[in-house]
Write a protein that holds these residues in place. Structure first.
Motif, PDB file in Angstrom:
ATOM      1  N   LEU A 169       0.782  -1.241   0.000  1.00 42.05           N
ATOM      2  CA  LEU A 169       0.000   0.000   0.000  1.00 42.05           C
ATOM      3  C   LEU A 169       0.813   1.290   0.000  1.00 42.05           C
ATOM      4  O   LEU A 169       0.292   2.340  -0.364  1.00 42.05           O
ATOM      5  CB  LEU A 169      -0.941   0.018   1.211  1.00 42.05           C
ATOM      6  CG  LEU A 169      -2.094  -0.984   1.230  1.00 42.05           C
ATOM      7  CD1 LEU A 169      -2.938  -0.776   2.482  1.00 42.05           C
ATOM      8  CD2 LEU A 169      -2.965  -0.845  -0.014  1.00 42.05           C
ATOM      9  N   ALA A 170       2.065   1.235   0.422  1.00 38.85           N
ATOM     10  CA  ALA A 170       2.861   2.470   0.541  1.00 38.85           C
ATOM     11  C   ALA A 170       2.886   3.243  -0.772  1.00 38.85           C
ATOM     12  O   ALA A 170       3.331   2.740  -1.805  1.00 38.85           O
ATOM     13  CB  ALA A 170       4.280   2.136   0.974  1.00 38.85           C
TER      14      ALA A 170
ATOM     15  N   ILE B 159      -9.935   5.588   4.908  1.00 42.74           N
ATOM     16  CA  ILE B 159      -9.131   5.207   6.072  1.00 42.74           C
ATOM     17  C   ILE B 159      -8.935   6.386   7.021  1.00 42.74           C
ATOM     18  O   ILE B 159      -8.887   6.216   8.245  1.00 42.74           O
ATOM     19  CB  ILE B 159      -7.764   4.620   5.627  1.00 42.74           C
ATOM     20  CG1 ILE B 159      -7.139   3.809   6.770  1.00 42.74           C
ATOM     21  CG2 ILE B 159      -6.825   5.680   5.126  1.00 42.74           C
ATOM     22  CD1 ILE B 159      -7.905   2.574   7.148  1.00 42.74           C
ATOM     23  N   GLU B 160      -8.855   7.598   6.479  1.00 48.05           N
ATOM     24  CA  GLU B 160      -8.744   8.773   7.350  1.00 48.05           C
ATOM     25  C   GLU B 160     -10.029   8.980   8.150  1.00 48.05           C
ATOM     26  O   GLU B 160      -9.986   9.347   9.339  1.00 48.05           O
ATOM     27  CB  GLU B 160      -8.426  10.020   6.526  1.00 48.05           C
ATOM     28  CG  GLU B 160      -6.980  10.056   6.014  1.00 48.05           C
ATOM     29  CD  GLU B 160      -6.667  11.308   5.223  1.00 48.05           C
ATOM     30  OE1 GLU B 160      -7.629  11.917   4.679  1.00 48.05           O
ATOM     31  OE2 GLU B 160      -5.477  11.683   5.138  1.00 48.05           O
TER      32      GLU B 160
ATOM     33  N   LEU C  74      -0.419   5.435   8.979  1.00 55.16           N
ATOM     34  CA  LEU C  74      -1.103   6.000   7.821  1.00 55.16           C
ATOM     35  C   LEU C  74      -0.268   7.088   7.160  1.00 55.16           C
ATOM     36  O   LEU C  74      -0.166   7.168   5.931  1.00 55.16           O
ATOM     37  CB  LEU C  74      -2.472   6.553   8.235  1.00 55.16           C
ATOM     38  CG  LEU C  74      -3.302   7.211   7.125  1.00 55.16           C
ATOM     39  CD1 LEU C  74      -3.520   6.252   5.970  1.00 55.16           C
ATOM     40  CD2 LEU C  74      -4.642   7.693   7.693  1.00 55.16           C
ATOM     41  N   ALA C  75       0.366   7.941   7.969  1.00 57.75           N
ATOM     42  CA  ALA C  75       1.199   9.019   7.426  1.00 57.75           C
ATOM     43  C   ALA C  75       2.350   8.445   6.603  1.00 57.75           C
ATOM     44  O   ALA C  75       2.682   8.960   5.522  1.00 57.75           O
ATOM     45  CB  ALA C  75       1.738   9.886   8.559  1.00 57.75           C
TER      46      ALA C  75
ATOM     47  N   ALA D 130       9.307   1.176   4.086  1.00 57.73           N
ATOM     48  CA  ALA D 130      10.159   0.705   5.180  1.00 57.73           C
ATOM     49  C   ALA D 130       9.716   1.307   6.509  1.00 57.73           C
ATOM     50  O   ALA D 130       9.639   0.600   7.527  1.00 57.73           O
ATOM     51  CB  ALA D 130      11.614   1.066   4.905  1.00 57.73           C
ATOM     52  N   LYS D 131       9.418   2.602   6.507  1.00 61.13           N
ATOM     53  CA  LYS D 131       8.983   3.255   7.742  1.00 61.13           C
ATOM     54  C   LYS D 131       7.617   2.732   8.167  1.00 61.13           C
ATOM     55  O   LYS D 131       7.384   2.486   9.361  1.00 61.13           O
ATOM     56  CB  LYS D 131       8.925   4.772   7.552  1.00 61.13           C
ATOM     57  CG  LYS D 131       8.550   5.516   8.837  1.00 61.13           C
ATOM     58  CD  LYS D 131       8.590   7.033   8.630  1.00 61.13           C
ATOM     59  CE  LYS D 131       8.242   7.759   9.925  1.00 61.13           C
ATOM     60  NZ  LYS D 131       8.289   9.240   9.746  1.00 61.13           N
ATOM     61  N   ALA D 132       6.720   2.548   7.210  1.00 63.98           N
ATOM     62  CA  ALA D 132       5.382   2.041   7.524  1.00 63.98           C
ATOM     63  C   ALA D 132       5.480   0.657   8.146  1.00 63.98           C
ATOM     64  O   ALA D 132       4.810   0.357   9.135  1.00 63.98           O
ATOM     65  CB  ALA D 132       4.520   2.001   6.269  1.00 63.98           C
ATOM     66  N   ALA D 133       6.340  -0.188   7.574  1.00 61.18           N
ATOM     67  CA  ALA D 133       6.508  -1.546   8.088  1.00 61.18           C
ATOM     68  C   ALA D 133       7.110  -1.516   9.495  1.00 61.18           C
ATOM     69  O   ALA D 133       6.705  -2.284  10.375  1.00 61.18           O
ATOM     70  CB  ALA D 133       7.384  -2.368   7.151  1.00 61.18           C
TER      71      ALA D 133
END
Length: 243
Positions: free
Chosen positions: A110-111, A122-123, A195-196, A204-207
């Protein structure tokens, strides 16, 4: 004879559709009661009492319990009836390990790829979480889990969404048994951060954030034990499902 058969067929279908609809409603009511921890791990689930409370036959209740058993939420015990599943600590470690791996796949998929409609959806969901936080514990539990299942569904990968949905449901049992009290605001802020990162396209940051979030979940419980009669607990769920 042929004309008579054709005339009877349409009349039979509404009854069949109604049975399927009511069966699904029983399943949803029971699943929500378990996920929201209104029905605690180990709680007995007698078919006759539940059927009486929901206004449906034991057959429909049995169908729902079989379906929930397949998802790991209900344990069917020979000659002793059904009860809400009671996973062990070892089960819990395995479930969270699998969940972490699955949700990493969701983050990677999704990123930077959320559509405008998905972003809005989602928001709005996170905003609903914030509104329920500290006001409605049961709703907070449900919305927290739905954040994860919604993201999985947005990948378009039906199998991934199915597995994420199952492990998220099972995690609610782990938390009910072994977790500690927590502040729901923490979970919502973590969802905002995930989400951000997704919207920024940083997989990578989301994970990493999701992994940290799931680790934090293991240290939290969502509700105190509730030993009320399952028939009373299911009353509100029955009304919401139109039973």
């Amino acid at each position: 004879m042929a004309a008579s058969t054709k005339a009877r067929t349409p009349a039979a279908r509404p009854s069949q559709d109604t049975a399927v609809s009511r069966s699904a409603a029983v399943y949803r009511a029971l699943k929500r009661a378990i996920i929201e921890q209104a029905l605690q791990p180990g709680a007995k689930l007698p078919e006759d009492s539940i059927g009486e409370r929901l206004g449906v036959s034991r057959t429909l209740v049995r169908e729902a319990l079989l379906r929930l058993s397949g998802e790991g939420l209900v344990e069917l015990r020979p000659n002793r009836g059904a009860c809400v599943a009671q996973p062990s600590l070892e089960d819990g470690r395995d479930i969270f390990a699998v969940r972490s791996a699955l949700e990493k796949l969701v983050m990677e998929a999704l990123a930077g790829r959320l559509t405008a409609e998905q972003r809005h959806t989602i928001e709005a969901h996170v905003a609903a979480e914030e509104k329920a936080s500290g006001r409605d514990a049961a709703m907070s539990i449900r919305l927290a889990g739905e954040f994860h299942t919604m993201l999985a569904e947005m990948t378009g990968n039906v199998l991934l969404a199915r597995y994420v949905n199952e492990v998220v449901s099972r995690c609610s049992l782990i938390l009910a048994l072994y977790g500690r009290p927590h502040s729901s605001e923490c979970g919502v802020s973590e969802h905002r951060a995930v989400l951000a990162a997704l919207l920024a396209g940083d997989a990578a940051k989301a994970a990493s954030l999701m992994a940290g979030h799931l680790h934090a979940i293991t240290d939290r419980a969502l509700l105190a034990r509730n030993d009320a009669d399952p028939r009373d607990i299911l009353a509100n769920y029955a009304r919401e499902e139109g039973l």
